[in-house]
Design a protein around this motif. Structure first.
Motif, PDB file in Angstrom:
ATOM      1  N   PRO A  10       0.824  -1.217   0.000  1.00  0.00           N
ATOM      2  CA  PRO A  10       0.000   0.000   0.000  1.00  0.00           C
ATOM      3  C   PRO A  10       0.853   1.259   0.000  1.00  0.00           C
ATOM      4  CG  PRO A  10      -0.254  -1.226   2.066  1.00  0.00           C
ATOM      5  CD  PRO A  10       0.666  -2.007   1.188  1.00  0.00           C
ATOM      6  N   PRO A  12       1.839   5.163   0.855  1.00  0.00           N
ATOM      7  CA  PRO A  12       1.658   6.012   2.043  1.00  0.00           C
ATOM      8  C   PRO A  12       0.436   6.926   1.889  1.00  0.00           C
ATOM      9  CG  PRO A  12       3.938   6.044   1.328  1.00  0.00           C
ATOM     10  CD  PRO A  12       3.161   5.321   0.265  1.00  0.00           C
ATOM     11  N   ARG A  89       2.514   3.579  11.169  1.00  0.00           N
ATOM     12  CA  ARG A  89       1.713   2.444  10.686  1.00  0.00           C
ATOM     13  C   ARG A  89       0.450   2.951   9.991  1.00  0.00           C
ATOM     14  NH1 ARG A  89      -1.334   0.085  14.526  1.00  0.00           N
ATOM     15  NH2 ARG A  89       0.356   0.348  16.007  1.00  0.00           N
ATOM     16  N   ARG A  92       1.162   4.364   6.702  1.00  0.00           N
ATOM     17  CA  ARG A  92       1.805   3.359   5.834  1.00  0.00           C
ATOM     18  C   ARG A  92       3.209   3.790   5.426  1.00  0.00           C
ATOM     19  NH1 ARG A  92      -3.108   3.068   1.882  1.00  0.00           N
ATOM     20  NH2 ARG A  92      -4.740   2.410   3.313  1.00  0.00           N
TER      21      ARG A  92
END
Length: 174
Positions: A10, A12, A89, A92
């Motif tokens: 994925p 950011p 987290r 991402r």
């Protein structure tokens, strides 16, 4: 075989005010909004650190003593490990540019240890700290590449703070 170009990892997330306000960890990690600057967020985070340090130390000197600042920076480091871990987290991106709590804590540490605490010495500290934080000479670059998670985000700036203090001490000694 996947390569970075065709990886399905994925992408950011863009840091926005809405994202920052979605979680208390984001507010702290993004420096109460100073990390949302579209240009040089680390510099804006460091400026926020400087301004907040001067305001709090001037307004409440009986509370914001040098010893209390050391306690605040130690606690802020621990809190920063968690907030940067969570925010990285959620964004991402483990060391997203909008996360500036690491600069804030590291520069507070520099400011409390810079003597004499004049505007010119603080300005010199600001310039030297930004240099080390951006250039990342060894071992800062090593820590930046190899230490992961919230601790890694926080630690390389503490080393930059140490370099700043060392450079200023050497400059004063010469």
């Amino acid at each position: 075989m996947t390569t970075p170009e065709n990886s399905t990892a994925p992408r950011p997330i863009k840091a926005t005010g809405r994202f920052m306000l979605a979680h208390p960890a984001h507010i702290i990690a993004q420096g109460f909004g100073s990390g949302l600057s579209p240009v040089m967020p680390g510099t804006f985070g460091t400026l926020f650190a400087w301004l907040s340090y001067v305001v709090m130390t001037t307004r409440w000197p009986e509370i914001f003593t040098p010893l209390n600042w050391l306690v605040i920076t130690a606690a802020g480091f621990v809190v920063g490990v968690w907030t940067c871990q969570v925010t990285g987290r959620h964004l991402r991106a483990p060391d997203h540019g909008s996360m500036v709590w690491d600069e804030i804590i590291a520069f507070w540490l520099v400011l409390v240890l810079v003597t004499p605490a004049t505007l010119s010495s603080q300005f010199a500290a600001f310039l030297v700290f930004r240099f080390f934080d951006m250039v990342k000479p060894p071992p800062i670059s090593y820590f930046d590449r190899h230490l992961k998670g919230g601790f890694g985000v926080m630690w390389d700036d503490i080393v930059a703070a140490f370099y700043t203090l060392l450079a200023l001490a050497l400059w004063r000694a010469i």
